[in-house]
Design a protein around this motif. Structure first.
Motif, short mmCIF file in Angstrom:
data_model
loop_
_atom_site.label_atom_id
_atom_site.label_comp_id
_atom_site.label_asym_id
_atom_site.label_seq_id
_atom_site.Cartn_x
_atom_site.Cartn_y
_atom_site.Cartn_z
N GLU A 256 0.87 -1.24 0.00
CA GLU A 256 0.00 -0.11 0.09
C GLU A 256 0.94 1.33 0.09
OE1 GLU A 256 -2.41 -0.46 3.40
OE2 GLU A 256 -3.25 -2.23 3.02
N HIS A 257 1.95 1.25 0.94
CA HIS A 257 2.79 2.36 0.98
C HIS A 257 3.50 2.66 -0.51
CE1 HIS A 257 6.33 5.10 1.93
NE2 HIS A 257 6.86 3.73 1.38
N ARG A 258 4.02 1.72 -1.16
CA ARG A 258 4.94 1.75 -2.26
C ARG A 258 3.69 2.27 -3.55
NH1 ARG A 258 8.66 4.04 -3.75
NH2 ARG A 258 9.44 3.34 -1.77
N ALA A 259 2.62 1.60 -3.31
CA ALA A 259 1.64 2.05 -4.49
C ALA A 259 1.07 3.46 -4.31
CB ALA A 259 0.39 1.04 -4.28
N ALA A 260 1.11 3.88 -2.99
CA ALA A 260 0.68 5.41 -2.79
C ALA A 260 1.95 6.30 -3.36
CB ALA A 260 0.75 5.82 -1.22
N VAL A 261 3.12 5.85 -2.77
CA VAL A 261 4.47 6.84 -3.53
C VAL A 261 4.37 6.99 -5.01
CG1 VAL A 261 6.62 6.82 -3.37
CG2 VAL A 261 5.76 6.20 -1.49
N ASP A 262 4.26 5.58 -5.54
CA ASP A 262 4.41 5.67 -7.02
C ASP A 262 3.38 6.38 -7.84
OD1 ASP A 262 6.63 4.00 -6.75
OD2 ASP A 262 5.82 2.24 -6.80
N SER A 263 2.10 6.45 -7.19
CA SER A 263 0.99 7.04 -8.17
C SER A 263 0.85 8.45 -7.74
CB SER A 263 -0.15 6.37 -7.51
OG SER A 263 -0.51 6.32 -6.20
N SER A 264 1.64 9.02 -6.75
CA SER A 264 1.41 10.41 -6.43
C SER A 264 2.47 11.32 -7.08
CB SER A 264 1.58 10.40 -5.10
OG SER A 264 1.41 11.75 -4.54
N ASP A 265 1.83 12.28 -7.43
CA ASP A 265 2.74 13.58 -8.09
C ASP A 265 3.00 14.57 -7.27
OD1 ASP A 265 2.88 12.09 -10.60
OD2 ASP A 265 1.00 12.90 -11.46
N GLY A 266 2.41 14.54 -5.93
CA GLY A 266 2.46 15.52 -5.11
C GLY A 266 3.39 15.32 -4.05
N ILE A 267 4.15 14.06 -3.91
CA ILE A 267 5.36 13.82 -2.93
C ILE A 267 6.83 14.55 -3.55
CG2 ILE A 267 6.74 12.11 -2.09
CD1 ILE A 267 4.42 10.35 -2.27
N GLU A 268 7.17 15.30 -2.84
CA GLU A 268 8.45 16.16 -3.17
C GLU A 268 9.64 15.41 -3.27
OE1 GLU A 268 11.27 19.41 -1.11
OE2 GLU A 268 9.57 18.97 0.02
#
Length: 456
Positions: free
Chosen positions: A424-436
């Motif tokens: 779940e963590h990796r999917a959220a990171v990889d799908s987000s463009d808002g993470i600096e």
């Protein structure tokens, strides 16, 4: 093998061997007497006898360090050396134990082939060859760093696979890992048990390894052989893994039994692996043979274990090309594991790559590596005091205790299970463009459960 360059290759206590010419006759006698090797002829596992006397006399220690290190070590004879936390950094390689767990994934394509295979016995040929493939890396005799409690290692850039490992217990030292792609899941709980014998260490893999092939839900259970690290203090350090490896299809009862030949005098039998794939009725179906440092091959056989007429031996796996004269005898894949350049996006601050002692050793700064190692060990002790003072209990982030205790040939093991949170963590990171995006080299290593801990 056996070249002059390899005589000086890295190993447990061997990084300073090139600076020492002799033990000194008195020290040679006293050390041999202490460990029970008085008058012992040293085996040269590389073959040949021309350097046996030279190897027997060559020391591993600087003159000013030799006596104090030996006094420190001799008290551990007969004990489990996973408790030895004051070893000098010069015997280490710039990798941790949980990173080495990821090395088993180098040839993960063999598990893909096992999942795709229609033949139940060929599935076991592919899967057991995968299990053997890591032994090429295990022949490195440098010591990996012990992971800090809560330390992690993540890999997402190999074989379309996601891999996460975590140090889930400090005493006893226990690691858990989960790897997954479209073809398989890999789950392991690993607790090494060792016995220090003076000039050698026996290593017993008290672990539970399961591979699930996704197409049919087949579950494979792996029991590897023990390992022995020879010539820790004198002679050329080398590794042997005599005994049986058993890979069982828990769904059907089929299994592979492969025998790792022990190294005999002057290297006879070293690296050799032989055995059979058996059906559930324990009838041999396929014979397998090879060397764990080179390749494995297979051939269909009859009920007597003899090759079937009209068939031929076929190679199923071979070692990939390796860098020439590599300082730590790393493969290209091992370098990839260590590299910050191949780290996933938004790397966890607890990742092994970020350990300052490991990174300093990789850069060749032994002094800084030793200081950083001591600092991390003190931080770990401080974190434990802080946690216990607050009445808190360490809880792994990515794995849960399953409540299952499984027997192994070397003792019972409490099994940890993957809880799915890293996916779940990796999917959220990889799908987000808002993470600096952050420069990985600027991330401070932080496995501490209750915030970073300053040394006291």
């Amino acid at each position: 093998m056996g070249s002059k360059d390899q005589k000086q290759s890295g190993g447990f206590f061997s990084s300073i061997a090139s600076s020492i010419s002799n033990f000194g006759s008195s020290m040679h006698k006293s050390v041999n007497g202490l460990v029970g090797y008085e008058g012992l002829e040293v085996i040269n596992p590389e073959g040949g006898t021309e350097d046996a006397e030279e190897e027997a006399q060559r020391g591993r220690w600087k003159q000013e360090e030799r006596d104090s290190y030996w006094r420190m070590m001799q008290k551990y004879v007969g004990s489990d050396i996973t408790s030895m936390v004051t070893l000098p950094v010069l015997i280490f390689e710039p990798m941790t134990m949980i990173q080495k767990m990821a090395e088993l994934m180098e040839y993960s394509y063999l598990l893909d082939l096992a999942d795709e295979s229609e033949d139940p016995y060929m599935r076991l040929v592919y899967a057991s060859s995968w299990a053997i493939s890591v032994y090429y890396a295990y022949q490195r005799t440098w010591k990996p760093f012990n992971p800090i409690l809560g330390e992690t290692y993540e890999m997402v850039n190999h074989g379309r696979m996601t891999f996460i490992a975590e140090q889930v217990s400090h005493h006893p030292p226990t690691s858990a890992a989960h790897g997954e792609n479209e073809h398989f899941t890999y789950d392991v709980t690993s607790k090494l048990k060792t016995k220090f014998l003076g000039n050698s260490v026996d290593v017993y893999p008290v672990g539970r390894t399961h591979v699930t092939l996704k197409r049919d839900g087949v579950v494979l259970d792996l029991v590897p052989p023990p390992t022995k690290v020879n010539n820790l203090i004198f002679g050329r350090t080398w590794v042997d893994s005599p005994g049986e490896m058993i890979l069982t299809n828990m769904t059907t009862g089929d299994k592979v039994v492969l025998y790792f030949q022990p190294c005999g005098w002057f290297g006879t039998g070293r690296y050799e692996v032989d055995g059979y794939v058996y059906n559930a009725a324990e009838e041999p179906k396929i014979l397998m043979t090879g060397k764990w440092n080179k390749s494995m091959s297979y051939q269909p056989c009859d009920l007597e274990g003899e090759p079937l007429p009209g068939t031929e031996m076929k190679e199923v796996w071979k070692v990939a090309d390796v860098p020439p004269n590599d300082k730590f005898q790393y493969t290209y894949f091992a370098h990839k594991i260590n590299s910050l350049d191949t780290a996933p996006r938004k790397l966890l601050a607890s990742d092994s790559r970020l350990r300052p002692d490991r990174y300093a050793l990789e850069l060749g700064d032994l002094s800084k590596a030793g200081a950083e190692k001591s600092n991390l060990e003190e931080k770990q002790r401080a974190e434990k005091r802080n946690r216990e003072a607050k009445g808190h209990q360490f809880t792994p982030r990515w794995f849960d205790m399953s409540g299952e205790v499984t027997p192994t040939p070397w003792g019972d093991l409490e099994v940890y299970q993957y809880n799915g949170k890293y996916t779940e963590h990796r999917a959220a990171v990889d799908s987000s463009d808002g993470i600096e995006e952050v420069d990985i080299r600027s991330i401070e290593f932080n496995p501490w459960q209750y915030g970073n801990v300053a040394t006291e």
